[in-house]
Write an enzyme that holds these catalytic residues in place. Structure first.
Site, mmCIF file in Angstrom:
data_model
loop_
_atom_site.group_PDB
_atom_site.id
_atom_site.type_symbol
_atom_site.label_atom_id
_atom_site.label_comp_id
_atom_site.label_asym_id
_atom_site.label_seq_id
_atom_site.Cartn_x
_atom_site.Cartn_y
_atom_site.Cartn_z
ATOM 1 N N CYS A 80 0.844 -1.192 0.000
ATOM 2 C CA CYS A 80 0.000 0.000 0.000
ATOM 3 C C CYS A 80 0.883 1.246 0.000
ATOM 4 C CB CYS A 80 -0.908 -0.010 1.233
ATOM 5 S SG CYS A 80 -1.919 1.481 1.408
ATOM 6 N N CYS A 83 0.408 3.140 3.541
ATOM 7 C CA CYS A 83 0.893 2.676 4.851
ATOM 8 C C CYS A 83 1.929 1.552 4.773
ATOM 9 C CB CYS A 83 -0.296 2.224 5.704
ATOM 10 S SG CYS A 83 -1.095 0.721 5.128
ATOM 11 N N CYS A 128 -7.152 -1.195 1.362
ATOM 12 C CA CYS A 128 -6.155 -1.699 2.298
ATOM 13 C C CYS A 128 -6.834 -1.943 3.639
ATOM 14 C CB CYS A 128 -5.028 -0.675 2.440
ATOM 15 S SG CYS A 128 -3.821 -1.102 3.712
ATOM 16 N N CYS A 131 -5.202 0.678 6.418
ATOM 17 C CA CYS A 131 -5.441 2.132 6.443
ATOM 18 C C CYS A 131 -6.727 2.535 5.729
ATOM 19 C CB CYS A 131 -4.260 2.889 5.852
ATOM 20 S SG CYS A 131 -4.094 2.763 4.061
ATOM 21 N N CYS A 151 -8.187 -5.653 -10.017
ATOM 22 C CA CYS A 151 -7.830 -4.556 -10.920
ATOM 23 C C CYS A 151 -7.460 -3.363 -10.045
ATOM 24 C CB CYS A 151 -9.014 -4.261 -11.837
ATOM 25 S SG CYS A 151 -8.644 -3.136 -13.160
#
Length: 164
Positions: A80, A83, A128, A131, A151
Site C-alpha cells: 500500500c 501505509c 487496504c 489504512c 484490478c
C-alpha cells in the site's frame, strides 16, 4: 380528450421508470470503519502525492496504461502506497489488458472489501485493510487458480523488490 389520456399515460410511464440501479439497500450502505492507521485528511495530504491522495483517500481511478508498475516483471511485493502494508505478491500478477496492474490473488487478511455503486451497478471495491486506502475493484473474470482479477490502481501501490 384522447390527447389528455395519452399525455397522462406517458407521464405515468416516465414516473414508473424510476431507476433503481444506483439505489443502495439499507443493509448495504457503507458505514464508517476504523482502521489501524487512522489519519486526518490533512495528514494524508502531507504524506501522499496528489495522485495517491485522490486514489487512496477519495476513491478516484487513475487513467489506464499510465502506471509505472503496469509492465513491472520483477519479483517482489506490492505494498500500500499509504501505509506500506503488503497487498500482492509478484507471482500473482498477470497481464489483463485492462490498463491497470492485475493480480489473481491478494495477500490474505491485508485487503478488505466493500460494495460500491459509484457507476450505477454493484461492484466489489478493494481497500487496504490497515489504512482503508482505496485500491481498485475485484472481478470474476481472472485466470486460474482463483478466477479473480484484482484490478488495482498502480498509484495506490509501491513495489518492494525481493532481496537477492
Amino acid at each position: 380528450m384522447i390527447y389528455k389520456h395519452l399525455i397522462l399515460g406517458a407521464c405515468l410511464v416516465f414516473i414508473s421508470c424510476q431507476g433503481v440501479s444506483q439505489q443502495q439497500k439499507d443493509s448495504e450502505v457503507k458505514e464508517e470503519k476504523k482502521f489501524a492507521v487512522n489519519k486526518s485528511e490533512e495528514e494524508w495530504k502531507k504524506e501522499l502525492t496528489e495522485a495517491e491522495f485522490y486514489v487512496l483517500r477519495k476513491a478516484a481511478t487513475e487513467n489506464p496504461f499510465t502506471s509505472e508498475l503496469l509492465e513491472n516483471k520483477e519479483k517482489g511485493t506490492y505494498v500500500c502506497a499509504g501505509c506500506g502494508t503488503p497487498l500482492f505478491k509478484s507471482e500473482t500478477k498477470f497481464r489483463s489488458g485492462t490498463g491497470w496492474p492485475s493480480f489473481y490473488k491478494e495477500i490474505e487478511g491485508n485487503v478488505a472489501y466493500d460494495v460500491d455503486y459509484d457507476i450505477g451497478y454493484k461492484r466489489t471495491e478493494e481497500h487496504c485493510a490497515n489504512c482503508g486506502g482505496h485500491l481498485g475493484h475485484v472481478f470474476n473474470d481472472g485466470p486460474k487458480p482463483t478466477g479473480l482479477r484484482h484490478c488495482i490502481n498502480g498509484v495506490a501501490l509501491d513495489f518492494v523488490p525481493d532481496s537477492k
